[in-house]
Design a protein around this motif. Structure first.
Motif, short mmCIF file in Angstrom:
data_model
loop_
_atom_site.label_atom_id
_atom_site.label_comp_id
_atom_site.label_asym_id
_atom_site.label_seq_id
_atom_site.Cartn_x
_atom_site.Cartn_y
_atom_site.Cartn_z
N TYR A 214 0.79 -1.21 -0.06
CA TYR A 214 -0.10 -0.11 -0.03
C TYR A 214 0.75 1.39 0.14
O TYR A 214 0.33 2.40 0.12
CB TYR A 214 -1.01 -0.04 1.29
CG TYR A 214 -2.02 -0.95 1.05
CD1 TYR A 214 -3.48 -0.33 0.86
CD2 TYR A 214 -2.06 -2.29 1.17
CE1 TYR A 214 -4.53 -1.14 0.71
CE2 TYR A 214 -3.13 -3.00 1.14
CZ TYR A 214 -4.38 -2.61 0.79
OH TYR A 214 -5.50 -3.43 0.56
N GLU A 215 2.21 1.00 -0.15
CA GLU A 215 3.13 2.39 -0.10
C GLU A 215 2.67 3.48 -1.12
O GLU A 215 2.81 4.63 -0.71
CB GLU A 215 4.47 1.71 0.02
CG GLU A 215 4.86 0.80 1.09
CD GLU A 215 4.47 -0.53 0.74
OE1 GLU A 215 4.81 -1.47 1.76
OE2 GLU A 215 3.96 -0.76 -0.27
N ASP A 216 2.26 3.08 -2.37
CA ASP A 216 2.21 3.87 -3.22
C ASP A 216 0.88 4.65 -3.43
O ASP A 216 0.63 5.34 -4.22
CB ASP A 216 2.56 3.16 -4.83
CG ASP A 216 3.94 2.71 -4.93
OD1 ASP A 216 4.80 3.32 -4.13
OD2 ASP A 216 3.99 1.79 -5.70
N TYR A 217 0.03 4.14 -2.25
CA TYR A 217 -1.33 4.52 -2.37
C TYR A 217 -1.67 5.38 -1.20
O TYR A 217 -2.91 5.72 -1.24
CB TYR A 217 -2.41 3.32 -2.60
CG TYR A 217 -1.92 2.62 -3.98
CD1 TYR A 217 -2.13 2.72 -5.23
CD2 TYR A 217 -1.22 1.35 -3.79
CE1 TYR A 217 -1.81 2.03 -6.13
CE2 TYR A 217 -0.85 0.42 -4.59
CZ TYR A 217 -1.07 0.93 -5.96
OH TYR A 217 -0.79 0.10 -7.12
N ALA A 218 -0.81 5.33 -0.07
CA ALA A 218 -1.19 5.84 1.22
C ALA A 218 -1.55 7.34 1.08
O ALA A 218 -2.60 7.94 1.64
CB ALA A 218 -0.29 5.77 2.26
N ASP A 219 -1.03 7.97 0.18
CA ASP A 219 -1.13 9.44 0.44
C ASP A 219 -2.47 9.82 -0.40
O ASP A 219 -3.24 10.56 0.07
CB ASP A 219 -0.15 10.33 -0.80
CG ASP A 219 1.29 10.39 0.29
OD1 ASP A 219 1.37 10.11 1.52
OD2 ASP A 219 2.48 10.64 -0.45
N ASP A 220 -2.84 8.84 -1.42
CA ASP A 220 -4.11 9.05 -2.20
C ASP A 220 -5.22 8.70 -1.34
O ASP A 220 -6.29 9.45 -1.32
CB ASP A 220 -4.24 8.17 -3.56
CG ASP A 220 -3.44 8.90 -4.62
OD1 ASP A 220 -3.01 10.01 -4.46
OD2 ASP A 220 -3.39 8.24 -5.72
N LEU A 221 -5.00 7.81 -0.56
CA LEU A 221 -5.99 7.24 0.45
C LEU A 221 -6.40 8.37 1.45
O LEU A 221 -7.50 8.64 1.81
CB LEU A 221 -5.79 6.04 1.09
CG LEU A 221 -5.77 4.62 0.47
CD1 LEU A 221 -5.21 3.63 1.13
CD2 LEU A 221 -7.42 4.33 0.05
N LYS A 222 -5.28 9.03 2.04
CA LYS A 222 -5.41 10.04 3.14
C LYS A 222 -6.03 11.21 2.32
O LYS A 222 -7.09 12.04 2.93
CB LYS A 222 -4.11 10.42 3.54
CG LYS A 222 -3.56 9.09 4.41
CD LYS A 222 -2.27 9.66 5.01
CE LYS A 222 -1.70 8.49 5.88
NZ LYS A 222 -0.33 8.73 6.54
#
Length: 728
Positions: free
Chosen positions: A380-388
């Motif tokens: 999930y490292e590449d998606y954490a910012d988008d999720l937040k």
């Protein structure tokens, strides 16, 4: 003629024979009399006009002591007639006549003083016995059909159709002839499964609601002819008119076991605004109008999710394959592209066909770890910012929806854990975290955007509508709140504004099981949400046209109205067909489609409830003799229902209560002993022991634990004996 008849009968308060009607209408020819006969026959079949035993006609609305509704029969053998926007009518077993559960009946009110009205069945207006589920059994000489439910009719099953069956088979018998005097002939019309199959319990219940696992041969042949993927020449062709979104950071968020993935999302900052793309599987691209797949999807109306089993609206070739937005494969979609400002206003939007490639299939547990605990699971490292960033936008959307008056019924839902045979081995409460709420917020705003686009263009469309509450039901709810110790401030005699109802709910400051019970009563004071071509708005979501509108667009794999909404988008917005012939066609077609969709949705809901009750009973068969803390969740003349912390519900019969002279007080939702004033009321904490449970009857029976009050006050004893149920 129909309008003239209705106008005449509207002004008459006694029943009229056909010749009197003919004279009052001033008709003088045989042809006119025949037309009157024809229209009266239709109005009678439509249950608008009542034909008396003396062959006289009167509007049902002119018969204050007559009510028509749907019959329900409880475990005790007594019945309740459910009447839209009116109290249920209680029917004693001896007054049921030949009525069966599901029948549309005419009842005469015999007692309407204070308590729930009582009545007796006068006439069966419409039978609900087209399909009867049962088992093939043998007496050693021949085989015969035994219905699952007790039937108050005389049924003979055609021997020829029985010869094609084997002992132990679960089948559906359809009525083929009405012989009169409550006698019917039926034939085996569908083979469901065998009684020894692992999931026969679920399939048997589903069949009672005309929900079946198999698809017609023509639909399966059409599904088999569809491609397995989007590639090669097909992909090149699609890219000539679809927007290519495959390079965007698009992903899906669903439950771990989900295989029919409808929606994918992506987000970017756009200055001070947010660019949110909600891409939905382009099911209508593969399911053409009038094709076998389309006709079967219309008949089913929706996918049914029954415990661990999914009975899909479309074959798995579509629902889990070419139409599912699986990761790392190209898929055709319709994208709702929205620019949303910091006040949750959609300041720009477009809806277009696209090609997407989901980068990752996320699950709610992992997403909740990111959003609630700031723990980034592997992958999930590449998606954490988008999720937040998505969480930030979701909170803005949710806050605005609350501000405009939306009601939040955040009630617990049950989830089963089953073993390899399908047996329920655990029951727990489904956890609803930030990930689940985020997806809900994004789907709602996409649905609003699509609906508003079609509405503002004055185009025929399907809307998800929810009417305003009936004043009498709201007042009954407020009366209950007062008896519950909740004093409501303000006037709620005529709630037409969603904010008024929201302010009522905001005064209910309770949590846990009591909140579930009270909010369930609040929901009963509201009408059901349905599908309609008429855009009256959605009261619960505070959607008020013309400012906002609401439809279902985001789940075309599992809901037929969503598929139709996609078809309308293709027709109007992509193919630019808005000529008068096209619009007239949809104005005519959307009414029956929405009626069918609403009906099938309700049947799926009822099937889900029936399966839930059955699985709860199956689970409790393993826990007979154990004690539990619970809450009174229902009260009736026959006893009290008690709900445990894991939402399992069982009955404590009146004869097992502490007292022997109980009276049911409806306004207080309570049983009160006339002699001792001992009271059992809705929402009351109580301790019970499971004394019996039966999967076959879907029943759980409890008995009161003596000295329960002392056990509540003894913390050590409570910790030792109380069974804990946690949200998972």
């Amino acid at each position: 003629m129909k309008e003239r008849l209705l106008e005449l009968l509207e002004n008459e308060f006694s029943a009229l024979d056909i010749m009197t009607i003919n004279d009052k209408l001033g008709c003088t020819t045989v042809e006119e009399l025949q037309e009157i006969e024809y229209e009266l026959d239709i109005l009678t079949k439509e249950l608008v006009v009542y034909l008396t035993n003396k062959n006289k006609y009167i509007l049902y609305s002119k018969c204050p002591d007559f009510k028509k509704g749907i019959m329900q029969i409880n475990k005790s053998g007594n019945g309740f007639v459910v009447i839209e926007d009116e109290p249920d009518v209680f029917i004693k077993e001896e007054d049921l006549g030949y009525a069966l559960a599901g029948d549309t009946v005419l009842v005469k009110i015999t007692d309407n003083h204070g308590k729930k009205p009582e009545g007796m069945v006068i006439k069966i207006l419409k039978r609900d016995i087209n399909n009867i589920v049962g088992q093939i059994k043998s007496d050693g000489v021949s085989i015969y059909f035994e219905p699952q439910k007790k039937l108050n009719i005389k049924l003979t099953v055609d021997e020829t159709s029985l010869k094609k069956c084997v002992e132990g088979e679960i089948v559906v018998v359809s009525i083929v002839e009405d012989l009169g005097k409550n006698r019917y002939i039926g034939e085996v019309s569908r083979h469901i499964c065998h009684k020894d199959d692992a999931n026969q319990d679920i399939l048997s219940i589903a069949a009672n609601y005309e929900i079946y696992p198999d698809f017609p041969e023509e639909a399966m042949m059409q599904a088999g002819s569809l491609p397995d993927d989007v590639s090669g020449e097909s992909l090149e062709h699609e890219l000539t008119y679809r927007t290519d979104l495959r390079d965007e950071n698009i992903f899906t968020i669903d439950g771990k076991d989900t295989k029919d993935i409808d929606d994918a999302i992506s987000i970017k900052r756009d200055g001070e605004n947010y660019n949110l793309k909600v891409s939905i599987a382009d099911v209508s691209f593969y399911v053409g109008e009038g094709t076998p797949l389309d006709l079967e999807a219309y008949n089913r109306g929706t996918s049914s999710y029954l415990a661990y089993a999914v009975l899909p609206m479309l074959p798995h070739k579509l629902s889990n394959g070419i139409c599912s937005l699986n990761p790392n494969v190209d898929r055709c979609a319709l994208t709702c592209d929205m620019t949303i400002n910091k006040n949750a206003k959609v300041i720009d939007s477009s809806i277009y066909p696209s090609i997407i490639r989901s980068k990752k299939k996320m699950n709610y547990d992992d997403v909740n770890s990111v959003l609630e605990q700031d723990i980034i699971p592997e992958g999930y490292e590449d998606y954490a910012d988008d999720l937040k960033l998505m969480q930030e936008l979701a909170h803005i959307i949710r806050t605005e929806r609350t501000r405009r008056g939306a009601s939040d019924f955040d009630m617990d839902e049950v989830k089963f854990t089953c073993d390899e045979t399908g047996k329920a081995v655990d029951v727990h409460i489904l956890y609803r975290g930030e990930g689940e709420k985020l997806i809900e917020d994004f789907m709602v705003i996409a649905n609003e955007t699509v609906a508003s686009t079609l509405f503002n263009m004055n185009l025929p469309a399907i809307y998800r509508v929810h009417g305003t509450p009936v004043a009498e039901k709201v007042q009954s709810f407020i009366t209950f709140l007062h008896s519950f110790g909740i004093n409501v401030k303000g006037k709620f005699s005529d709630i037409t504004n969603p904010k008024m109802f929201q302010s009522l709910l905001n005064q209910i400051e309770i949590e846990g099981q009591q909140k579930n019970i009270v909010f369930s009563l609040a929901l009963r004071s509201l009408p059901k949400a349905i599908y309609s071509p008429d855009n009256i708005g959605h009261f619960g979501l505070a959607v008020v046209p013309p400012h906002t509108s609401y439809t279902h667009f985001t789940s075309p794999i599992r809901r037929y109205p969503d598929l139709i909404t996609h078809r309308l988008i293709w027709t109007y917005l992509i193919n630019n067909k808005t000529d008068s012939a096209t619009l007239d066609y949809y104005r005519k077609e959307l009414g029956p489609i929405t009626e069918q969709a609403s009906k099938r949705e309700q049947m799926a809901v009822e099937a889900e409830r029936a399966v839930t009750k059955m699985k709860m009973a199956e689970y409790m068969e393993q826990h007979i003799g154990e004690e539990y803390d619970g809450i009174i969740s229902g009260v009736g003349t026959f006893g009290i229902f008690v709900q445990l912390e894991n939402l399992v519900e069982g009955l404590v019969s009146t004869d097992l209560l502490d007292g022997n002279n109980f009276e049911y007080v409806e306004y207080a939702c309570a049983l009160i002993d006339k002699k001792t004033s001992k009271t059992y009321k809705l929402g009351q904490n109580i301790r019970v022991k499971c004394i019996s449970a039966s999967k076959a009857t879907s029943m759980v029976d409890f008995a009161l634990v003596k000295d329960a009050k002392d056990e509540y006050n003894n913390e050590a004893t409570e910790k030792k004996t109380k069974r804990k149920f946690k949200k998972r």
